[in-house]
Design a protein around this motif. Structure first.
Motif, mmCIF file in Angstrom:
data_model
loop_
_atom_site.group_PDB
_atom_site.id
_atom_site.type_symbol
_atom_site.label_atom_id
_atom_site.label_comp_id
_atom_site.label_asym_id
_atom_site.label_seq_id
_atom_site.Cartn_x
_atom_site.Cartn_y
_atom_site.Cartn_z
ATOM 1 N N LYS A 1 0.814 -1.219 0.000
ATOM 2 C CA LYS A 1 0.000 0.000 0.000
ATOM 3 C C LYS A 1 0.849 1.271 0.000
ATOM 4 C CE LYS A 1 -4.301 -1.692 0.682
ATOM 5 N NZ LYS A 1 -5.486 -1.345 -0.144
ATOM 6 N N VAL A 2 1.924 1.247 0.788
ATOM 7 C CA VAL A 2 2.720 2.457 1.003
ATOM 8 C C VAL A 2 3.832 2.591 -0.025
ATOM 9 C CG1 VAL A 2 4.229 3.628 2.673
ATOM 10 C CG2 VAL A 2 2.144 2.487 3.439
ATOM 11 N N GLY A 3 4.416 1.455 -0.437
ATOM 12 C CA GLY A 3 5.380 1.491 -1.529
ATOM 13 C C GLY A 3 6.835 1.324 -1.177
ATOM 14 N N SER A 4 7.233 1.589 0.070
ATOM 15 C CA SER A 4 8.650 1.464 0.411
ATOM 16 C C SER A 4 8.823 1.324 1.908
ATOM 17 C CB SER A 4 9.440 2.686 -0.067
ATOM 18 O OG SER A 4 9.087 3.838 0.686
ATOM 19 N N ASP A 5 9.961 0.716 2.305
ATOM 20 C CA ASP A 5 10.290 0.630 3.729
ATOM 21 C C ASP A 5 10.446 2.015 4.323
ATOM 22 O OD1 ASP A 5 10.437 -2.183 4.514
ATOM 23 O OD2 ASP A 5 12.061 -2.347 3.074
ATOM 24 N N VAL B 1 -0.441 16.348 4.640
ATOM 25 C CA VAL B 1 -1.751 16.129 4.008
ATOM 26 C C VAL B 1 -2.927 16.517 4.887
ATOM 27 C CG1 VAL B 1 -0.808 14.252 2.624
ATOM 28 C CG2 VAL B 1 -1.978 13.707 4.773
ATOM 29 N N MET B 2 -2.723 16.647 6.208
ATOM 30 C CA MET B 2 -3.833 17.012 7.080
ATOM 31 C C MET B 2 -3.992 18.526 7.065
ATOM 32 S SD MET B 2 -3.420 14.374 10.281
ATOM 33 C CE MET B 2 -4.818 15.042 11.176
ATOM 34 N N THR B 3 -5.091 18.969 6.549
ATOM 35 C CA THR B 3 -5.365 20.395 6.472
ATOM 36 C C THR B 3 -6.684 20.678 7.179
ATOM 37 O OG1 THR B 3 -6.516 20.130 4.365
ATOM 38 C CG2 THR B 3 -4.153 20.611 4.285
ATOM 39 N N GLY B 4 -6.834 21.883 7.617
ATOM 40 C CA GLY B 4 -8.073 22.207 8.305
ATOM 41 C C GLY B 4 -8.254 23.696 8.436
ATOM 42 N N PRO B 5 -9.377 24.114 8.992
ATOM 43 C CA PRO B 5 -9.663 25.538 9.167
ATOM 44 C C PRO B 5 -8.737 26.133 10.229
ATOM 45 C CG PRO B 5 -11.314 24.214 10.285
ATOM 46 C CD PRO B 5 -10.453 23.262 9.527
ATOM 47 N N PRO B 6 -8.700 27.451 10.357
ATOM 48 C CA PRO B 6 -7.916 28.075 11.433
ATOM 49 C C PRO B 6 -8.305 27.489 12.790
ATOM 50 C CG PRO B 6 -8.701 29.729 9.894
ATOM 51 C CD PRO B 6 -9.363 28.434 9.503
ATOM 52 N N HIS C 1 -2.663 2.704 16.770
ATOM 53 C CA HIS C 1 -3.130 3.564 15.687
ATOM 54 C C HIS C 1 -3.003 2.764 14.401
ATOM 55 C CE1 HIS C 1 -2.550 7.820 17.655
ATOM 56 N NE2 HIS C 1 -3.487 7.096 18.237
ATOM 57 N N PRO C 2 -4.095 2.243 13.888
ATOM 58 C CA PRO C 2 -4.010 1.428 12.669
ATOM 59 C C PRO C 2 -3.801 2.283 11.425
ATOM 60 C CG PRO C 2 -6.293 1.671 13.323
ATOM 61 C CD PRO C 2 -5.474 2.327 14.402
ATOM 62 N N PHE C 3 -3.372 1.637 10.367
ATOM 63 C CA PHE C 3 -3.331 2.274 9.058
ATOM 64 C C PHE C 3 -4.755 2.276 8.499
ATOM 65 C CE2 PHE C 3 0.999 1.097 9.737
ATOM 66 C CZ PHE C 3 1.776 2.022 9.041
ATOM 67 N N LEU C 4 -5.143 3.405 7.908
ATOM 68 C CA LEU C 4 -6.506 3.573 7.403
ATOM 69 C C LEU C 4 -6.434 3.964 5.925
ATOM 70 C CD1 LEU C 4 -7.883 5.681 10.400
ATOM 71 C CD2 LEU C 4 -7.966 3.192 10.132
ATOM 72 N N ASN D 1 -4.990 11.182 4.867
ATOM 73 C CA ASN D 1 -4.003 10.682 5.825
ATOM 74 C C ASN D 1 -4.277 9.213 6.099
ATOM 75 O OD1 ASN D 1 -1.999 10.477 7.757
ATOM 76 N ND2 ASN D 1 -3.284 11.285 9.393
ATOM 77 N N TYR D 2 -3.364 8.335 5.681
ATOM 78 C CA TYR D 2 -3.613 6.918 5.945
ATOM 79 C C TYR D 2 -3.046 6.467 7.288
ATOM 80 C CZ TYR D 2 0.857 6.462 3.277
ATOM 81 O OH TYR D 2 2.129 6.595 2.781
ATOM 82 N N GLU D 3 -2.738 7.428 8.148
ATOM 83 C CA GLU D 3 -2.422 7.165 9.545
ATOM 84 C C GLU D 3 -1.197 6.260 9.709
ATOM 85 O OE1 GLU D 3 -3.884 8.732 12.007
ATOM 86 O OE2 GLU D 3 -5.718 9.532 11.109
#
Length: 281
Positions: free
Chosen positions: A90-94, A109-114, A210-213, A231-233
């Motif tokens: 899924k991720v592509g590399s070590d 990648v996590m973006t949000g309002p002020p 915290h699992p990968f999502l 965000n795949y966590e």
């Protein structure tokens, strides 16, 4: 004089024709012993009943000897190898599975309002202000494995939590899991933990995963929002809600540490770190 000379020549000739004594080869080094497997969790643990359980909710008590192997890095394991291989697909590399890469990706990648604050603890970990990330230990792996055998972590991610107590050369673990992303702290379990503290146990740590999502869509079973959909966590920075719970456990019964694992690596935090990390209001 000639007699002596002939005698010396005879000795030299004899020596030259004397077969050499063979020298045995050096012993071959013994191959290294394979690493010992992690101690297993006890079979048939006690279960704690709770009212109105959610789907898959399970609370178990594991009691085992406090031996060094529990706290050592988990040796290679076929199940963990398969788990890593599935993540790599899924991720592509070590490199992409390293904690720094996962947390830096989350920050990107996590973006949000002020005022959006869920990235604050990611920054704390990346800046080295709290916690220490280490390879997963044997005890942590066995508890992660317990949940992963119930629900495959990549195809159907879920979370578990565990209070880890130590005392009288024993380790007592209160494990809680369900068919759910996210945890639920039950009073029935906490009461048992507090009672054990009165018997000499120490609240050594609280562990959760915290699992990968992957393949997230806002509103899905993974509590995905517009801010988290990319965000795949898999990062081990605690959430604001996690830290709020840690502070409550520290104040209520003296929790000494908190651990967050993704099945490969674990972040360890001491109680003093709870004040460096951000919590929800």
């Amino acid at each position: 004089m000639r007699v002596r000379l002939f005698a010396l020549l005879a000795l030299l000739i004899t020596a030259c024709h004397t077969p050499a004594v063979p020298v045995p080869p050096p012993p071959r080094p013994e191959p290294p012993a394979p690493p010992l497997a992690c101690p297993s969790l006890p079979e048939n643990p006690e279960r704690i009943a709770v009212p109105d359980p959610i789907p898959g909710e399970l609370h178990e008590v594991f009691d085992l000897p406090d031996e060094p192997a529990l706290w050592a890095p988990a040796p290679p394991d076929p199940e963990r190898d398969r788990y890593r291989a599935g993540l790599l697909a899924k991720v592509g590399s070590d490199e992409g599975l390293s904690q720094r890469a996962l947390l830096e990706r989350a920050r990107k990648v996590m973006t949000g309002p002020p005022g959006y604050r869920e990235i604050e603890n990611v920054n704390v970990i990346l800046d080295g202000k709290a916690g220490a990330v280490q390879p997963i230990s044997c005890l942590e792996w066995r508890l992660f494995q317990r949940q992963a055998r119930r629900y495959p972590m990549i195809e159907h991610p879920t979370e578990f939590g565990a209070y880890i107590l130590r005392g009288e050369a024993r380790v007592r673990v209160y494990y809680s899991g369900a068919d759910r992303v996210g945890g639920k702290l039950r009073g029935e379990v906490k009461e048992r933990v507090v009672a054990d503290l009165g018997r000499g146990f120490v609240p050594f740590a609280h562990l959760h995963n915290h699992p990968f999502l992957f393949d997230r869509v806002p509103g899905d079973r993974m509590w995905t929002t517009e801010e988290t959909k990319n965000n795949y966590e898999g990062g081990v920075a605690p959430s604001l809600t996690d830290v709020h719970a840690y502070r409550g456990m520290r104040d209520d019964f003296g929790l000494r540490g908190a651990w967050v694992t993704n099945g490969l690596d674990t972040a360890h935090f001491e109680a003093a770190d709870f004040d460096v990390l951000s919590a929800r209001d």
